[in-house]
Design a protein around this motif. Structure first.
Motif, mmCIF file in Angstrom:
data_model
loop_
_atom_site.group_PDB
_atom_site.id
_atom_site.type_symbol
_atom_site.label_atom_id
_atom_site.label_comp_id
_atom_site.label_asym_id
_atom_site.label_seq_id
_atom_site.Cartn_x
_atom_site.Cartn_y
_atom_site.Cartn_z
ATOM 1 N N UNK A 62 0.707 -1.134 0.096
ATOM 2 C CA UNK A 62 0.119 -0.004 -0.137
ATOM 3 C C UNK A 62 0.752 1.281 0.027
ATOM 4 N N UNK A 63 0.364 2.564 -0.474
ATOM 5 C CA UNK A 63 0.727 3.664 -0.573
ATOM 6 C C UNK A 63 1.361 3.952 0.929
ATOM 7 N N UNK A 64 0.495 3.970 1.924
ATOM 8 C CA UNK A 64 0.944 4.321 3.452
ATOM 9 C C UNK A 64 2.339 3.584 3.808
ATOM 10 N N UNK A 65 2.261 2.312 3.527
ATOM 11 C CA UNK A 65 3.560 1.316 4.096
ATOM 12 C C UNK A 65 4.849 2.039 3.353
ATOM 13 N N UNK A 66 4.622 2.126 2.039
ATOM 14 C CA UNK A 66 5.811 2.703 1.103
ATOM 15 C C UNK A 66 6.296 4.088 1.656
ATOM 16 N N UNK A 67 5.309 4.930 1.817
ATOM 17 C CA UNK A 67 5.719 6.271 2.209
ATOM 18 C C UNK A 67 6.253 6.204 3.718
ATOM 19 N N UNK A 68 5.640 5.477 4.761
ATOM 20 C CA UNK A 68 6.122 5.569 5.913
ATOM 21 C C UNK A 68 7.652 4.797 5.969
ATOM 22 N N UNK A 69 7.618 3.905 5.075
ATOM 23 C CA UNK A 69 9.068 3.206 4.996
ATOM 24 C C UNK A 69 10.104 4.117 4.590
ATOM 25 N N UNK A 70 9.947 4.984 3.833
ATOM 26 C CA UNK A 70 10.650 5.957 3.309
ATOM 27 C C UNK A 70 11.027 7.148 4.443
ATOM 28 N N UNK A 71 9.959 7.337 5.259
ATOM 29 C CA UNK A 71 10.172 8.307 6.180
ATOM 30 C C UNK A 71 10.992 7.641 7.381
ATOM 31 N N UNK A 72 10.684 6.578 7.635
ATOM 32 C CA UNK A 72 11.617 5.626 8.679
ATOM 33 C C UNK A 72 12.820 5.622 8.217
ATOM 34 N N UNK A 73 13.298 5.410 7.015
ATOM 35 C CA UNK A 73 14.650 5.276 6.514
ATOM 36 C C UNK A 73 15.334 6.825 6.753
#
Length: 125
Positions: free
Chosen positions: A2-13
């Motif tokens: 999902x879009x949320x998990x991708x964007x959240x993963x980028x933020x965590x990185x």
């Protein structure tokens, strides 16, 4: 995915990278300022161990006019002295502070916004 998990993963990185820069900035710049008798007591109030690293980064990374407003308020003891710190740091220290501070603050704000948008159902699955 999902879009949320991708964007959240980028933020965590980005947050992880910011935390690595936090350690570098503390070891390179703030350690030097803590040893200097002129700047030792001008790093702002330290709520917890390492909070002065954030104070120094904020003093170097935010625009002077904005930081002067903070320094002249009733809560001035919380903030680092931006003029004195700027005098005792070099270009690399200032660059590292800007990159570290804005990556850390940007990724933190991005995570909060993503969580809010996900809870409101704005982001598609």
């Amino acid at each position: 995915m999902s879009t949320f998990y991708f964007l959240f993963g980028c933020s965590v990185a980005a947050m992880f990278f910011g935390l690595l820069l936090y350690v570098l900035f503390g070891q390179i710049t703030v350690r030097k300022l803590r040893k200097n008798p002129k700047t030792k007591h001008e790093l702002g109030l330290e709520f917890a161990s390492g909070w002065d690293i954030l104070n120094v980064a904020q003093a170097l990374a935010t625009p002077r006019k904005i930081h002067k407003i903070l320094e002249n308020s009733q809560l001035a003891f919380l903030h680092a002295n931006s003029e004195l710190i700027s005098e005792h740091t070099n270009r690399f220290d200032k660059f590292l502070a800007i990159v570290f501070f804005w990556i850390l603050m940007g990724s933190g704000c991005c995570m909060l916004i993503l969580i809010l948008l996900n809870k409101l159902g704005v982001l598609p699955d």
